[in-house]
Motif scaffolding. Sequence first.
Motif, short mmCIF file in Angstrom:
data_model
loop_
_atom_site.label_atom_id
_atom_site.label_comp_id
_atom_site.label_asym_id
_atom_site.label_seq_id
_atom_site.Cartn_x
_atom_site.Cartn_y
_atom_site.Cartn_z
N ALA A 296 25.30 -37.88 -34.23
CA ALA A 296 25.05 -36.69 -35.05
C ALA A 296 24.40 -37.08 -36.37
CB ALA A 296 26.35 -35.94 -35.29
N ALA A 297 24.88 -38.17 -36.98
CA ALA A 297 24.30 -38.62 -38.25
C ALA A 297 22.86 -39.10 -38.06
CB ALA A 297 25.16 -39.72 -38.86
N LEU A 298 22.60 -39.81 -36.98
CA LEU A 298 21.24 -40.28 -36.71
C LEU A 298 20.29 -39.10 -36.50
CD1 LEU A 298 21.97 -43.30 -34.35
CD2 LEU A 298 21.06 -43.40 -36.68
N GLU A 299 20.74 -38.10 -35.76
CA GLU A 299 19.90 -36.93 -35.51
C GLU A 299 19.63 -36.16 -36.80
OE1 GLU A 299 21.90 -34.71 -32.47
OE2 GLU A 299 21.61 -36.29 -30.97
N THR A 300 20.66 -35.99 -37.61
CA THR A 300 20.51 -35.29 -38.88
C THR A 300 19.58 -36.06 -39.81
OG1 THR A 300 22.70 -34.30 -38.64
CG2 THR A 300 21.77 -34.37 -40.87
N ALA B 106 21.11 -26.93 -34.32
CA ALA B 106 21.97 -25.90 -33.71
C ALA B 106 23.46 -26.25 -33.78
CB ALA B 106 21.55 -25.61 -32.27
N VAL B 107 23.84 -26.97 -34.83
CA VAL B 107 25.25 -27.29 -35.09
C VAL B 107 25.46 -27.34 -36.60
CG1 VAL B 107 25.62 -28.62 -32.97
CG2 VAL B 107 24.87 -29.79 -35.03
N ASN B 108 26.70 -27.24 -37.03
CA ASN B 108 27.05 -27.38 -38.44
C ASN B 108 26.86 -28.84 -38.85
OD1 ASN B 108 28.51 -27.82 -40.87
ND2 ASN B 108 29.69 -25.97 -40.48
N VAL B 109 26.16 -29.07 -39.95
CA VAL B 109 25.87 -30.45 -40.37
C VAL B 109 26.51 -30.80 -41.72
CG1 VAL B 109 23.71 -30.57 -39.07
CG2 VAL B 109 23.67 -29.77 -41.44
N ASP B 110 27.42 -29.96 -42.21
CA ASP B 110 28.01 -30.18 -43.54
C ASP B 110 28.62 -31.56 -43.70
OD1 ASP B 110 27.25 -27.60 -44.04
OD2 ASP B 110 29.27 -26.76 -44.07
N SER B 111 29.51 -31.95 -42.80
CA SER B 111 30.18 -33.24 -42.97
C SER B 111 29.21 -34.40 -42.76
CB SER B 111 31.37 -33.36 -42.01
OG SER B 111 30.92 -33.35 -40.67
N VAL B 112 28.24 -34.23 -41.88
CA VAL B 112 27.26 -35.30 -41.65
C VAL B 112 26.40 -35.50 -42.89
CG1 VAL B 112 25.29 -36.01 -40.24
CG2 VAL B 112 27.24 -34.91 -39.17
N LYS C 125 11.27 -33.80 -41.94
CA LYS C 125 11.02 -32.46 -42.46
C LYS C 125 11.18 -32.33 -43.97
CE LYS C 125 10.65 -29.41 -39.31
NZ LYS C 125 9.38 -28.80 -38.99
N GLN C 126 11.55 -33.41 -44.67
CA GLN C 126 11.88 -33.31 -46.08
C GLN C 126 10.75 -32.76 -46.92
OE1 GLN C 126 12.51 -37.13 -48.10
NE2 GLN C 126 11.82 -38.07 -46.21
N PRO C 127 11.07 -32.05 -47.99
CA PRO C 127 12.42 -31.64 -48.38
C PRO C 127 12.92 -30.51 -47.47
CG PRO C 127 10.83 -30.70 -49.88
CD PRO C 127 10.05 -31.57 -48.93
N VAL C 128 14.21 -30.57 -47.17
CA VAL C 128 14.79 -29.63 -46.22
C VAL C 128 16.21 -29.29 -46.67
CG1 VAL C 128 15.58 -31.47 -44.68
CG2 VAL C 128 15.15 -29.21 -43.74
N THR C 129 16.61 -28.04 -46.47
CA THR C 129 17.96 -27.62 -46.85
C THR C 129 18.92 -27.91 -45.69
OG1 THR C 129 17.73 -25.38 -45.99
CG2 THR C 129 17.07 -25.75 -48.29
N ARG C 130 20.18 -27.91 -46.02
CA ARG C 130 21.20 -28.14 -45.00
C ARG C 130 21.16 -27.05 -43.93
NH1 ARG C 130 26.64 -28.92 -47.67
NH2 ARG C 130 26.21 -26.77 -48.07
N SER C 131 20.92 -25.81 -44.34
CA SER C 131 20.87 -24.74 -43.34
C SER C 131 19.67 -24.89 -42.42
CB SER C 131 20.88 -23.37 -44.02
OG SER C 131 19.74 -23.21 -44.83
N GLN C 132 18.56 -25.41 -42.93
CA GLN C 132 17.40 -25.65 -42.07
C GLN C 132 17.70 -26.76 -41.06
OE1 GLN C 132 14.67 -26.39 -45.32
NE2 GLN C 132 13.63 -24.43 -45.00
N VAL C 133 18.39 -27.80 -41.51
CA VAL C 133 18.77 -28.89 -40.60
C VAL C 133 19.71 -28.34 -39.53
CG1 VAL C 133 19.94 -31.13 -40.38
CG2 VAL C 133 18.46 -30.68 -42.35
N ALA C 134 20.67 -27.51 -39.96
CA ALA C 134 21.63 -26.93 -39.01
C ALA C 134 20.92 -26.05 -37.99
CB ALA C 134 22.69 -26.12 -39.76
N ALA C 135 19.90 -25.32 -38.43
CA ALA C 135 19.16 -24.47 -37.50
C ALA C 135 18.39 -25.31 -36.48
CB ALA C 135 18.20 -23.57 -38.27
N ILE C 136 17.82 -26.41 -36.92
CA ILE C 136 17.08 -27.29 -36.01
C ILE C 136 18.03 -27.95 -35.01
CG2 ILE C 136 15.75 -29.44 -35.86
CD1 ILE C 136 14.47 -28.56 -38.60
#
Length: 191
Positions: free
Chosen positions: A101-105, A125-131, A112-123
């Motif tokens: 999960a960390a490698l994918e994030t 398709a999972v919650n990425v907060d802890s990652v 894609k940088q700069p990118v927001t956490r919600s954009q990463v989560a959308a790509i």
Amino acid sequence: MTDETTLERGTVQQRLEAILMIADEPIGLVSLSAAVGAPVPAVRQALESLVADYDGADDGTPRGFELREVGGGWRMYVRADFDDLVADYIGGQAPAKLSQAALETLAVIAYKQPVTRSQVAAIRAVNVDSVVRTLLARGLITEQFADPETGAINYGTTGLLMQQLGINSLDELPPISPLLDDGADGFDDFV
């Protein structure tokens, strides 16, 4: 203020500290007010008091952290005087392998940088907060800026990541996937 509610739930300052301690993005004044169940003026006053306390007001000693208003919200940060200490500590930790999960994030942020956490989560398709918190803690990504309209933090990679990958520039990253269709076919018909 020693009424039953205060004893049960803490002072406004204590409740703010509890919320701010776990925040990984700046939290706006109105959101903080709702979270701690106190009026905005009381929250503003409590925040100002906490800032003064952490900065060592009244001949106190400044703390190793500070409370800052950034990107339209409030968040705790390491005091700049201790940046090197924290970086050395994090860098001195035994290197651990990153999870899938960390490698994918990390890949999404790198490409894609700069990118927001919600954009990463959308790509992903999972919650990425802890990652994202893990990648920040390891110094592989950094907060670049807050979006002026939404306050969302935009992330990017760090020099440490490039060093770990053995590259000098993000331009040296391999193509995402030369074997996958980029989705551009058919768009010529609409031009």
